[in-house]
Structures are given as C-alpha cells and as structure tokens.
Write a protein that holds these residues in place. Structure first.
Motif, mmCIF file in Angstrom:
data_model
loop_
_atom_site.group_PDB
_atom_site.id
_atom_site.type_symbol
_atom_site.label_atom_id
_atom_site.label_comp_id
_atom_site.label_asym_id
_atom_site.label_seq_id
_atom_site.Cartn_x
_atom_site.Cartn_y
_atom_site.Cartn_z
ATOM 1 N N ASP A 294 29.514 30.398 18.182
ATOM 2 C CA ASP A 294 29.182 29.975 16.804
ATOM 3 C C ASP A 294 27.819 30.583 16.413
ATOM 4 O O ASP A 294 26.777 30.169 16.921
ATOM 5 N N HIS A 295 27.886 31.574 15.498
ATOM 6 C CA HIS A 295 26.618 32.259 15.166
ATOM 7 C C HIS A 295 25.652 31.326 14.430
ATOM 8 O O HIS A 295 24.457 31.476 14.499
ATOM 9 N N LEU A 296 26.197 30.303 13.771
ATOM 10 C CA LEU A 296 25.317 29.341 13.085
ATOM 11 C C LEU A 296 24.504 28.566 14.119
ATOM 12 O O LEU A 296 23.313 28.332 13.936
ATOM 13 N N SER A 297 25.194 28.206 15.176
ATOM 14 C CA SER A 297 24.529 27.443 16.236
ATOM 15 C C SER A 297 23.463 28.301 16.925
ATOM 16 O O SER A 297 22.380 27.823 17.246
ATOM 17 N N SER B 124 30.162 35.695 23.279
ATOM 18 C CA SER B 124 31.215 35.327 24.231
ATOM 19 C C SER B 124 30.672 35.366 25.649
ATOM 20 O O SER B 124 29.688 36.071 25.918
ATOM 21 N N ASN C 101 32.697 25.059 24.196
ATOM 22 C CA ASN C 101 33.896 25.296 23.399
ATOM 23 C C ASN C 101 33.896 26.691 22.816
ATOM 24 O O ASN C 101 33.339 26.938 21.744
ATOM 25 N N PRO D 197 36.398 30.498 22.481
ATOM 26 C CA PRO D 197 37.737 31.057 22.688
ATOM 27 C C PRO D 197 37.785 31.963 23.916
ATOM 28 O O PRO D 197 36.757 32.444 24.355
ATOM 29 N N ILE D 198 38.977 32.178 24.414
ATOM 30 C CA ILE D 198 39.270 33.005 25.597
ATOM 31 C C ILE D 198 38.571 32.463 26.845
ATOM 32 O O ILE D 198 39.203 31.864 27.705
ATOM 33 N N SER E 97 28.153 20.690 21.412
ATOM 34 C CA SER E 97 28.236 19.694 20.349
ATOM 35 C C SER E 97 29.105 18.525 20.790
ATOM 36 O O SER E 97 29.179 17.500 20.145
ATOM 37 N N SER E 98 29.816 18.732 21.928
ATOM 38 C CA SER E 98 30.773 17.724 22.383
ATOM 39 C C SER E 98 30.081 16.447 22.825
ATOM 40 O O SER E 98 29.055 16.462 23.485
ATOM 41 N N LEU E 99 30.699 15.337 22.429
ATOM 42 C CA LEU E 99 30.219 14.050 22.901
ATOM 43 C C LEU E 99 31.218 13.477 23.929
ATOM 44 O O LEU E 99 31.119 12.350 24.357
ATOM 45 N N ASP E 100 32.187 14.356 24.249
ATOM 46 C CA ASP E 100 33.272 13.935 25.145
ATOM 47 C C ASP E 100 32.717 13.653 26.552
ATOM 48 O O ASP E 100 32.104 14.515 27.165
ATOM 49 N N ASP F 260 33.478 15.908 29.653
ATOM 50 C CA ASP F 260 32.649 17.093 29.889
ATOM 51 C C ASP F 260 31.484 16.748 30.810
ATOM 52 O O ASP F 260 31.184 17.511 31.737
ATOM 53 N N LYS G 74 24.002 19.268 21.224
ATOM 54 C CA LYS G 74 23.507 19.963 20.026
ATOM 55 C C LYS G 74 23.184 18.934 18.937
ATOM 56 O O LYS G 74 23.850 17.888 18.894
#
Lengths: 138, 846
Positions: A9-12, A34, A59, A61-62, A90-93, A96, A112
């Motif tokens: 995520d380039h914003l991140s 990546s 998170n 891709p690939i 960013s996950s609150l899971d 993880d 994040k």
C-alpha cells in the motif's frame, strides 16, 4: 541507520516513511511494494547494506508477510544480530499475533498507523542493542 | 637149672599172655593179676592186687559170679564161665574165665579171655537172624520152605493165617496136604524143577472158604555148597489186582460205549500225540473218517493246527498236568469249539462242543454292548421293576450320575425335577409297563441340577415265555434343540408382534415366512413373497449396486451383517431400509436359514440429509463470517489506519510545505479507499442476503455479453482486444440478470487488466449445449495467466490479489463466485503463466 519498509500500500508507505523522517531526517529508508523485491535486495546486499530495522506489512498479494518471513530463512543467521524485524500491520486480528510465536526472530508487532512513540522505542532499542554488540566484541 | 629155666619161661609166658592170668584167695581178694590187665581193663596189675574182684565186676553179674565162684572153691573141677567187668574208662568188657581151685594154698587160679570181639559178632549174627526171621514171619506174602523130601520145614505167619491151620499141622507135611489136588500137582511139578536148581514163577489159583484166591508164586532153590538143600516158595496174593484189572477192562469197554453215546465230541491222544480214540461226534464235527486217524499222529493229520491254539493248549495241559479249557476257532470246518483237555498218564483226553452259534451270538452281544457303552446316547438297562441294572458311560456323561450311584434305583425318581411334566410321564409309563415300546421327550435334571431335555426311547426285553424281563432305555440329549426351539418360539412371538419387518428365508435366500410388520412396512403379504428372494421384489432403480453385492457376499459367507439401502414398497414408494441379517446354523454348522430384520429408516435418512445440508450451510456461513472478520481487520482498517496516521502527521507539518499538500492528497485517497471497501461490503452483504430471493428472469447470454462489451468498449478497443463469441443465439438461462452481467464484466475487465504485453488480447466465449440440467459456459483469454500452485485455492477469495504491479482490490472474482453460488451455480478456473486463463461457469436450469 538503514531501514526497509515492505508494504503493497503506497499510501501506508508514504505515511510510515514520513513519520520516520520526522523523527530522524538522516535515516536511509528503502521502500518495497512487494516482498519479492525486498528479498532481491536483501540477497544482493553485503554485510554493510543489511538494514538495521525492517518494517513488514502482512496483507500483501502473492507473497504476504508470512511468506516473506519464511523466505528469509536462508538469511536468518545473518539477520539475527544485525536486523530488527517489525511487523507493521493494520490488522487487529488476534490470530496474527498468535502466529508471531512461530517466528522468534521477529522483534515486535506494531499496529498501523506507526506513531512517534513507537519510533522512539525502536530507536532506543537499536541503540542499546548496538551497545551490547560492541560489548560483546562485534 | 632145668627147673629154673622152666620157671623163667613160665614167668615170661604169664607176662606175655594175651589172656589175663590171675589168682584170688578164698575171700575173693586178688592175689595176682598179669600186666595184660592194663590192656583189657585199663588197670595196672598193681592197682588190682589186694582189691576184691567184685570192685571191678559189672554189678548185674555179681550174684551170678559169686554163685559160680563159691561152687569153684573146694572143687577140683575146671570150670568155665563168663561175666562182665567195668573198664577203668567205664565201658563193659565181657570176659570168659577158666578157673581152677588149689586146695594147697587156698587159691583160685584163673585165666580170662577178652570176649568183646566175639560178643560183638555173635550179637550181630543173632540180630541178622532175628531180622530174617521177622521178615520171614511177618512177610505179607505167603512163604514156606520144603525140603528135598517135599516136606514143609518152615511156614510163615501169613501162610498160617491164610490157611487157618496151625504151624504144627503144617510142619513136616507135604504141600499137597493143604493144596487142592490140581494145584498140588502144579506145586509138585515146580518143586521138582526148583530142586534141579531153577527159579520159577507161576500163578496159583485156589479156593479158600468159597473164595477164589490168586497168587503170583515164585519158587527158588536154596543152594548150599552147590547142593539144593531146600526150596523156598513166596506166594503173593494178587486176587484184588486181577479183579481190578478185570474191572478196568470191563469199565473200558463200558466207557467206549459211553464215549460213543455222549453228545460231546471226544478223542484221546497218547503220549506221542497219536489218536487212540475218536468218537462219532468228533468225526462229525471235524469231518473226518476215524479209521484213517486212529494210531496216526495228530499234528501230521492236522498240520495247519501245529503251533496253533490247540497245539499250545494241549502241550500246556500235558506239561503242567492240569486240565485246560478254552474256546478256539477250527478253520478246517469253520466252527468255534469249546474244548476241555484232560491230561493223564496215557496222554490226553479231549472233549469239545460246537459253540459257533454261541460265539457268534456273543460277538454280536459284545458289539452291541460296545456300542451301548461307547455311544454318546445314554443307555439304561432296568429290570422289570424299572430298577437300574446297568447304565453306560453316555448316561454318566449326560446326567452326571455314575453306575454305582444309581444301580437299583428307578431312573425317574432321581432324574425328574420341578419342571418335569409328571402327568405326561405317568401316561407314558403305563404304556411302557404294559410292554409297549415308547418314545417321548422329557425335561430331566442332571446331578448338578442343570436342566436336561432328553428324547427317550424305551423298549421292553422279554424272557423266553414272553414275560417282560426288563427295559432298555436310550436317551438322546435334545437340550440344544429344545432350547433353540423355545428361543425360536419366543423369537417368533417377538417377530410377529414387532413393527419391524421380519423375513425368514431358507439357506438359498427364498422367503419362508414374513411377519405382519413386514407387510405393514412394504405392502407385500406372505403369500406374495413366499418362495421368492426379498431383493427381487424390494430392490429397484436407486438401490445401490455396491450395497447389493456386499450383501450377496455376506450371505455367501454366512456371517451376520447390517446393510442400509433403498428399497421400494409394493406401491412403488421409495424408502430407506436398515437390514439386519443373521444366519441360523444347524448342529453341524451349515446355514439352515437367514433371519432378516427390516427397519424403515427413511425418516432418519431424511433427517440425516437435512442435517448434512444444515451443517454445510453452517459451514458456509461460518466461513463467510471468518472472511468477513478478515476483511474488517485488514481491508477496512487499512485505509482507516492510514487516515489516522495522516491526520496525525498533518498536525505536525507546516501548512505551507509541499509535504503537507502531498499528505492531504494521500489522506483523501485513503478516505476514498475506505469508501470503496464500505461499498464492497455493501455489495457482498446485498448478495448474501438476497440468497435465493433475488429477482430471476430468462436471461439471454449473448445480450449480456453485448452489454458488458459496450461498457468496457473503450479499454478493450484501446488494447486491441478481439472477442470470439461462439455462444449460439437464443442460449438463455433463468437467472438474475445483474449477476450474470457482473460475472461477465469481471471476467472481461480481468482479461483486459491482466492481458499479455506480448500479444494482442483474444477472448473466447463458448457455451456447451443446453442440457436439461443446466448450462456450461467457458470464458478464456490468452493473457499473462497466473501460477495455479501459488494461487492455491485463494483465487476466488475476497481481497486476494495475485498481481503486484496491477491495481485491483481483489473483489472481482470473489463476486463472480458469490453471484454464481447465489444462483445455484459454480465456477472453476485453469490458468498457465504466459498462456492465459480459462473460467468455466455452470448455471443450473431452474
């Protein structure tokens, strides 16, 4: 200090990079969209170009963050002393967090967005680590 | 000198004389005794001189000696007498004396000779004569002696006794005086012969007191100095001997008649094993002609029997002297013989009987009793009062009672128990006692109290007159049969009243019986299914072939098993059945029947199916739930986290800086991203909620493809893409049009997005028939493709992306899948990097 940021995520990336520069403008920050690209850089680097700190998004891709960590295995020994790896997600899971147990060479997990306080702690840890390395004769 | 010489010689003679020479005075004192006294009496002459003669005399001879000596005194007669002295060592010495009295000097001169030797030979002679005398007198035979003149000189007591004449009457008479004339002549003749020196033997026979006596007589001459002085006759009475010989002869003749007439076969053998006698019965039994056997050796005549039983037995009898009795088989005439052999001085007498019949009967009996004792059946032999005389081992095995415990008891007294049907037994007993053979089944009790069902067969045995002698009872253990029969009765009671279907078939699987439950369940009555295999009626189109072959295999093996399968009722209605099949074995382990219990489990099966569906739904929901959590934690929070961070960053930045503007722009993008995610969530939730409730209409596939193409016309044409649409006109499906549109839109936009840079994009769409069940459409491109291995199963998952360099949210294919599933269809994908990707969608025709 050399720092890698790996995030699709380039914003991140924009946010994280600028937050770090706000704390220390002298930082040498390399960003990768990546895991594959970051791995290429790591395998190509010599002792000196290995980053002291690495921020890794989960998170992606690939190859997600976990896949990246698995792929690091051949470099594990080289990285252990030099490089502190931080999961930046960013996950609150909670799953993880639990999975982190399988990767003891990961220094920590940061949710994040990254904050000034997080960066302060990371930098002070890096300094004490460097000191102890000196004491140990590295 | 002459007289001196004579005196000297005289003195020497006295001294050396072997006779004792001495003198005694008138008072009897010894004046002189010669030295030979030492030899004869053991005393020296000096020991004797001056002693009285009586001191040395045997006391018994004293009076006689005194008398003699007195008469000697004062007479001039020489006198001889004998008396006995006691030797110094104690033995008696007889001495014969010559004494002479000398008046001049009052002295008795004596010469004594030791008579010991003479006395001894004399007494021997006397003894010998006495012995012969006794022998002569007491001889049991008659003995007499005739002199040359033919006169009797001596007779013994036996003759006197026999003739009842006195000795005096006989002496000096001729033998003719007491013999009858004919015998006297015989005697005279033989006497003359004897007088010539011959010994003769002849028989005398004469009557005494009306009794005929026979004497075996020997006459022999007594010869002295070559001259016959007399003739001695010894006559031994042999009357009784002759009589017994005659008796024996008579007896033998009589025996011969007896032997002939006795029914026993009989023969005798002498010491050399020669036949001496064979009776007619023996002739008959041995099938021989006795004339050819008498005098012949038995073992030569019967060579096969040599070393056989007969041979051994006869030899044993002869060797031991003991009678033998044995039974043996004589192969010559194929008979069994009972033989008694009596050894005797003359050889052996053999009696025998034909016992072939008896032996055969006994062998039969032995066989029977062997069977009786070894059979597993119980056998009881009772007397007519039904008291036990014998039981076999089988009886003991069955009942636990031993022979010695039950002898004398009545079987029913101890075998019957609480549950025995006594009334039925009494009825049977009455029949039995009347002599009728009976058979019945009865509950008895073993010694240990265990129940024992017996099949009992009682046969009376009769004596010769038709009276009942006793009973023979044969018991067969039928406990297992009765128990299984009872089980079966119970079972059939259960079977007939249960709601479950019960089928009993024979070993080949043909129905013998079904219960009401079966009819209720299947609609088939017993008469409809009897004799048929249940499967032929009950199985149908949807019955699983695999289950049926499994059942066939199990039936063949004869094992218990359970099977669940689809069956059909008589009405054709399909139902699920659980079938429990148990084989029934007979005593020797072969399958006799099968019992099948049927349960209608349609309801259960439906419940199972519903449960399965529910589980699957639940699983799907749960999986959606998990995906949703993931979506929230990653995709929804990511833009929020960015926004938060950027808002924080902005506060620290100079409003006029370039970075401030840049950050503001990024914040804006983050918020847009957040909005997109929220829109996606809305879409997803809409589809999910509409599950099965969305609007459906007949959708023409080509129409939808055209619409999608026009929507994406710009990017499609821009990249120079070509569409090859092979879907036939009119192919339509009943579906939600928006979903079908979304599916093709996503496929086409992906094809454009992930096209290969190396070649112009070609998209092909094909439909495969328009089957009754549904429609199959393939959508393929020649784009960059993806690694199937890496994509794993994540290709249709929400927010999964496989290209780093291409923009995408990872929702397109998730939507394709969700839309299809909402319409009851599904999607599959195959792809190869550098070649392209093909999607295959299936839509059911509702």
């Amino acid at each position: 200090m050399k720092i890698f940021i790996i995030d699709d995520d380039h914003l991140s990336i924009f946010l994280s990079k600028n937050m770090l520069i706000m704390e220390d403008a002298t930082l040498d920050i390399k960003t990768f969209l990546s895991g594959a690209k970051a791995l290429d850089a790591l395998f190509a680097s010599d002792e000196d170009s290995i980053p002291e700190v690495m921020f890794l998004d989960l998170n992606m891709p690939i190859m997600d963050g976990w896949g990246f960590l698995d792929a690091l295995a051949p470099l594990k020994c080289r990285l252990r002393e030099r490089c502190s790896i931080y999961i930046l997600t960013s996950s609150l899971d909670t799953s993880d967090t639990a999975r982190l147990q399988d990767y003891p060479f990961v220094t920590g997990l940061i949710h994040k967005p990254i904050k000034s306080e997080d960066i302060d702690i990371i930098f002070s840890f890096q300094k004490s680590k460097a000191k102890s390395l000196v004491l140990l004769g590295f | 000198m002459k007289s001196n010489q004579a005196l000297f010689d005289f003195e020497k003679m006295v001294i050396h004389s072997l006779d004792i020479i001495g003198s005694i005075d008138i008072n009897g004192y010894i004046r002189y005794v010669s030295d030979v006294s030492k030899n004869i009496l053991g005393y020296k002459s000096s020991e004797m001189i001056g002693r009285h003669y009586s001191d040395f005399l045997h006391p018994d001879d004293l009076p006689k000696t005194e008398q003699t000596v007195r008469t000697l005194f004062h007479t001039s007669e020489k006198s001889a007498f004998e008396n006995r002295y006691i030797h110094k060592e104690g033995h008696v010495v007889p001495i014969r004396w010559y004494g002479v009295w000398s008046e001049d000097n009052n002295t008795l001169y004596c010469v004594g000779r030791d008579m010991t030797k003479q006395r001894k030979s004399q007494s021997r002679l006397e003894e010998s004569e006495q012995r012969y005398r006794v022998l002569f007198d007491n001889n049991p035979d008659v003995v007499f002696i005739e002199n040359r003149e033919g006169l009797i000189t001596e007779v013994n007591q036996q003759l006197v006794k026999s003739l009842r004449l006195s000795e005096a009457q006989l002496i000096n008479s001729p033998a003719s005086s007491f013999l009858p004339p004919d015998m006297a002549a015989v005697n005279e003749r033989y006497l003359q012969q004897a007088l010539l020196g011959n010994s003769l033997r002849f028989e005398f026979e004469f009557e005494i007191n009306g009794e005929t006596r026979i004497y075996d007589t020997i006459k022999y001459p007594v010869i002295v100095k070559d001259e016959v002085v007399c003739v001695q006759t010894i006559a031994k009475e042999i009357t009784s001997l002759v009589h017994s010989y005659n008796t024996i002869k008579r007896q033998a003749k009589r025996l011969g008649n007896i032997f002939e007439s006795i029914t026993n076969a009989f023969f005798t053998l002498d010491k050399e094993w020669n036949f001496t006698y064979i009776n007619s019965e023996a002739e008959r039994l041995l099938e021989i002609e006795r004339g050819c056997y008498i005098g012949e050796n038995a073992w030569q005549k019967f060579p096969i029997e040599k070393n056989g039983v007969f041979y051994r037995q006869y030899h044993h009898a002869v060797t031991t002297g003991k009678a033998a009795q044995f039974e043996a088989y004589y192969s010559g005439t194929d008979v069994w013989l009972d033989v008694r052999a009596f050894p005797s001085e003359e050889g052996i007498s053999v009696y025998f009987d034909d016992i072939t019949e008896k032996v055969k009967a006994r062998q039969e009996l032995e066989k029977l009793s062997l069977v009786a004792s070894k059979t597993t059946n119980g056998v009881i032999i009772t007397n007519r009062a039904r008291r036990i005389e014998w039981v076999n081992e089988g009886f003991t095995r069955l009942t636990g009672y031993r022979l010695e415990e039950v002898t004398g008891q009545i079987p029913s007294d101890f075998l019957h128990g609480q549950k025995t049907d006594k009334k039925a037994f009494e009825a049977v007993k009455d029949k039995m006692v009347s002599g009728e053979p009976v058979s019945f089944e009865i509950l008895n009790y073993r010694k240990d109290g265990e129940e024992l069902w017996l099949s009992v067969q009682v046969n009376p045995t009769y004596d010769g007159n038709g009276g009942i002698l006793g009973f023979v009872t044969v018991q067969t253990d039928i406990t297992d049969r009765v128990k299984s029969q009872q089980e079966l009765e119970k079972l059939s009671l259960v079977a007939s009243s249960t709601d479950n279907g019960v089928i009993i078939t024979d070993a080949c699987g043909r129905t013998e019986w079904v219960n009401e439950g079966f009819t209720k369940t299947t609609g088939y009555t017993l008469s409809e299914i009897a004799g048929r295999k249940p499967g032929d009626l009950l199985q149908g189109e949807e019955t699983e072939e695999a289950t049926v072959s499994m059942m066939r295999e199990k039936l063949r093996l004869g094992t218990h098993f359970n099977a669940m399968l689809i069956n059909y009722k008589k009405s054709g209605e399909k139902f699920w059945v659980s079938m429990d099949i148990t084989p029934v074995y007979d005593a020797i382990g072969t399958v006799r029947q099968f019992i099948a219990i049927l349960k209608d489990i349609t309801f259960r099966k439906e419940a199972e199916t519903n449960l399965l569906k529910m589980t699957q739904d639940l699983y799907a929901k749960n999986s959606d739930q998990q995906q949703f959590t993931y979506l929230v934690s990653h995709n929804l929070r990511a833009p929020v986290a960015n926004a938060m961070g950027l808002a924080n960053l902005l506060t620290k930045l100079n409003k006029d800086s370039e970075l401030y503007d840049k950050s503001l722009s990024v914040l804006n993008q983050s918020i847009t991203q957040l909005d997109n995610v929220l829109k996606d969530i809305n879409t997803i939730l809409t589809i999910r909620d509409s599950n099965g409730n969305m609007d459906q209409e007949q959708v023409s596939i080509n129409t939808v493809i055209d619409q999608v193409l026009s929507s994406l016309q710009e990017p499609f044409q821009k990249c120079g893409g070509a569409l090859v649409n092979c879907v036939e006109e009119g192919v339509s499906v009943k579906a939600n049009k928006a979903y079908v549109y979304s599916i093709f839109y996503n496929f086409l936009s992906n094809a454009i997005k992930y096209r290969s840079e190396e070649r112009p994009l070609v998209v092909r769409i094909k439909s495969f028939g328009n089957t009754a069940k549904g429609i199959l459409i393939s959508f393929s491109d020649n784009g960059s493709g993806f690694d199937m291995k890496k994509a794993n199963n994540n290709i249709f998952k929400l927010y999964k992306r496989f290209h780093v360099d291409k923009k995408g949210r990872g929702i397109g294919l998730y939507l394709v899948k969700t839309h299809l599933e909402a319409m009851g269809g599904h999607v599959e994908v195959t792809s190869k990097i550098g070649f392209g990707t093909r999607f295959l969608i299936y839509l059911p025709k509702i």
